[in-house]
Design a protein around this motif. Structure first.
Motif, PDB file in Angstrom:
ATOM      1  N   ILE A 128       0.839  -1.194   0.000  1.00  9.79           N
ATOM      2  CA  ILE A 128       0.000   0.000   0.000  1.00  9.79           C
ATOM      3  C   ILE A 128       0.877   1.249   0.000  1.00  9.79           C
ATOM      4  N   GLU A 129       1.900   1.251   0.833  1.00 10.52           N
ATOM      5  CA  GLU A 129       2.808   2.405   0.892  1.00 10.52           C
ATOM      6  C   GLU A 129       3.479   2.650  -0.459  1.00 10.52           C
ATOM      7  N   ARG A 132       1.054   4.221  -2.869  1.00 13.67           N
ATOM      8  CA  ARG A 132       0.802   5.633  -2.562  1.00 13.67           C
ATOM      9  C   ARG A 132       1.953   6.517  -3.054  1.00 13.67           C
ATOM     10  N   GLU A 135       2.055   6.428  -7.082  1.00 17.24           N
ATOM     11  CA  GLU A 135       0.923   7.038  -7.790  1.00 17.24           C
ATOM     12  C   GLU A 135       1.266   8.367  -8.461  1.00 17.24           C
ATOM     13  N   MET A 176      -7.210  -1.560  -4.537  1.00 21.35           N
ATOM     14  CA  MET A 176      -6.361  -0.544  -5.157  1.00 21.35           C
ATOM     15  C   MET A 176      -6.556  -0.504  -6.668  1.00 21.35           C
ATOM     16  N   GLU A 179      -9.481   1.730  -7.129  1.00 22.18           N
ATOM     17  CA  GLU A 179      -9.207   3.131  -6.821  1.00 22.18           C
ATOM     18  C   GLU A 179      -8.283   3.793  -7.840  1.00 22.18           C
ATOM     19  N   LEU A 180      -7.314   3.051  -8.334  1.00 22.19           N
ATOM     20  CA  LEU A 180      -6.283   3.638  -9.194  1.00 22.19           C
ATOM     21  C   LEU A 180      -6.569   3.460 -10.678  1.00 22.19           C
TER      22      LEU A 180
END
Length: 258
Positions: A128-129, A132, A135, A176, A179-180
């Motif tokens: 996840i990091e 982020r 992105e 993700m 979302e992405l």
């Protein structure tokens, strides 16, 4: 095929998780480099650097950086170096996992809170990091790729607490991806069959698991790190632009067997 026409020509990405030449991450880095990508490579610590640096230099990696995802600020430093050197990024390969040995070898029911949190921190939350931080650098879209195992979906003897941890990782991939997706960023999980890597050696009775995979898989063979690398390279390529959020098994068909 000329270099400019290689499937990953012009693409640049970060590969995390190389420990030695038998690592899944190295198989991915090797194939992706052969297909035209530039790769940035990380190593865990000074002890690991002596094994990883020669491999990274052999891949002509312009960035060879330390990364312990549990160390505050190190992940941010890696992405800052990528931004300074390249300005953007096209893919990230996350191939790291960890669980304290006592918790890995014990029942899920008996897993300690600290062991569970550490396993989740390294094996799942770090993905996840990375997403982020990647992105804003994926200005033209890109691919985020992580590694799981069949034990995330079915109970595999002796895989223990890593089953729930990898299940969380696979679910994270789906969320993700949702979302992405509007930014053209695709998120994938690859689920290889058992491989004789250093990380896998910590699983109890691993040789039995290997024998079972060979006996039951339709192809009656183990996959290797190049098999995983080829799949990873495809998922990072423009040929896979319509694929996201899936778990892709690279296990000779083992996962389809009852």
């Amino acid at each position: 095929m000329s270099p400019s026409h290689l499937p990953l020509a012009g693409k640049r990405g970060l590969i995390v998780g190389i420990a030695n030449e038998h690592s899944i991450a190295y198989g991915c880095a090797k194939i992706m480099r052969e297909q035209g990508a530039e790769v940035a490579i990380t190593y865990l610590n000074e002890k690991a650097e002596k094994f990883v640096r020669p491999l990274a230099e052999g891949l002509a990696a312009p960035l060879i950086l330390p990364l312990d995802v549990q160390a505050d600020g190190q992940l941010e430093q890696v992405f800052a170096a990528i931004e300074e050197t390249w300005g953007q990024i096209d893919f990230v390969v996350h191939s790291i996992a960890f669980c304290p040995m006592d918790d890995l070898h014990g029942r899920v029911t008996d897993c300690s809170r600290d062991g569970f949190l550490q396993a989740m921190r390294v094996s799942c939350y770090s993905f996840i990091e990375m997403a982020r931080l990647a992105e804003p650098l994926m200005k033209n879209g890109g691919a985020l790729i992580t590694m799981s195992y069949h034990g995330a979906d079915k109970v595999v003897e002796n895989y223990n607490i890593m089953g729930p941890v990898k299940a969380a990782l696979e679910s994270t991939t789906r969320y993700m991806a949702h979302e992405l997706g509007p930014k053209g960023i695709r998120v994938h999980t690859i689920s290889p069959g058992p491989l004789k890597t250093r990380a896998a050696s910590g699983i109890a009775h691993f040789d039995q698991l290997i024998d079972d995979a060979i006996a039951r898989a339709p192809q009656n063979r183990l996959v290797d790190i190049e098999d995983v690398g080829n799949t990873c390279a495809f998922l990072a390529s423009d040929a896979a632009r319509a694929l996201t959020g899936e778990v892709t098994y690279v296990d000779g068909g083992f996962n389809i067997m009852a």
